[in-house]
Design an enzyme around this catalytic site. Structure first.
Site, mmCIF file in Angstrom:
data_model
loop_
_atom_site.group_PDB
_atom_site.id
_atom_site.type_symbol
_atom_site.label_atom_id
_atom_site.label_comp_id
_atom_site.label_asym_id
_atom_site.label_seq_id
_atom_site.Cartn_x
_atom_site.Cartn_y
_atom_site.Cartn_z
ATOM 1 N N ALA A 141 0.827 -1.208 0.047
ATOM 2 C CA ALA A 141 0.058 0.026 0.165
ATOM 3 C C ALA A 141 0.883 1.128 -0.009
ATOM 4 C CB ALA A 141 -0.826 0.056 1.166
ATOM 5 N N ASP A 142 0.300 2.239 -0.398
ATOM 6 C CA ASP A 142 0.930 3.728 -0.199
ATOM 7 C C ASP A 142 -0.022 4.730 0.040
ATOM 8 O OD1 ASP A 142 3.625 4.954 -1.147
ATOM 9 O OD2 ASP A 142 2.138 6.376 -2.054
ATOM 10 N N THR A 143 0.267 5.697 0.817
ATOM 11 C CA THR A 143 -0.455 6.688 1.122
ATOM 12 C C THR A 143 -0.236 8.242 0.996
ATOM 13 O OG1 THR A 143 -1.414 5.457 3.058
ATOM 14 C CG2 THR A 143 -1.880 7.603 3.254
ATOM 15 N N GLY A 177 -3.423 3.666 -1.711
ATOM 16 C CA GLY A 177 -3.567 2.980 -3.024
ATOM 17 C C GLY A 177 -3.101 1.491 -2.564
#
Length: 199
Positions: A78-80, A115
């Site tokens: 994930a990426d934020t 994401g």
């Protein structure tokens, strides 16, 4: 009182979290998953402009990097990012940048995009979620206490740290702001025969 429902998986494959983020680790444990931690250590830069594209691209890169060495596993990454007035705000590089970011966010309403990518062999699912966060307008002496406190988080603040008294209200999935969107993730993981604990 309803019976507690715990997560389970009908897949025999090992689950890997391609991140050493304490928040994501804690969330997956909270939701009942057993998993191994293998950070991707990729270059987290992107030439894309839209926040939703950026978080999906980086999540895909992270998951694909680890999955290439673990084809017999299910890899989750994930990426934020935090977005204020169209500007992407990442993790602060130092305390001075933390101060600048927090002053910008003070009293603001901004968006948080997360994401997620799930990879199992040739099967890939990539998606994102977005929530809006309304911040309180803290007086300078209170805001100063947060400078440099959350250096490892996008936006330099922690939504789950109630002692900060900084977040006023969240519109959308609370867990998207923390770093993993529970609602969408639970739906997507069903495609891999993985079922999260019901909250």
């Amino acid at each position: 009182m309803p019976k507690k429902q715990y997560s389970y998986t009908s897949s025999n494959k090992k689950i890997i979290l391609a991140s050493c983020s304490p928040r994501r680790i804690a969330l997956l444990k909270l939701w009942g998953l057993s998993f191994t931690i293998i950070p991707s250590n990729i270059n987290e830069s992107s030439n894309l402009k839209k926040p939703s594209f950026i978080v999906k691209e980086l999540a895909l890169k992270k998951a694909s990097s680890v999955a290439s060495h673990h084809e017999d596993s299910i890899v989750l990454a994930a990426d934020t990012v935090v977005v204020l007035n169209g500007k992407i705000i990442g993790k602060p590089k130092n305390k001075k940048e933390s101060k600048t970011i927090l002053k910008q966010l003070n009293g603001s309403t901004h968006k948080v995009y997360t994401g997620v990518c799930i990879v199992e062999g040739n099967k890939k699912v990539v998606f994102y979620d977005v929530s809006s966060v309304k911040m309180k307008k803290l007086p300078p002496k209170n805001l100063k206490l947060l400078f440099g406190k959350h250096m490892d988080k996008a936006g330099s603040y922690s939504v789950q740290d109630k002692k900060d008294f900084f977040v006023e209200k969240i519109f959308g999935d609370f867990f998207t702001v923390v770093g993993l969107p529970y609602i969408k993730l639970a739906q997507k993981l069903k495609n891999f025969n993985i079922y999260l604990k019901h909250l």
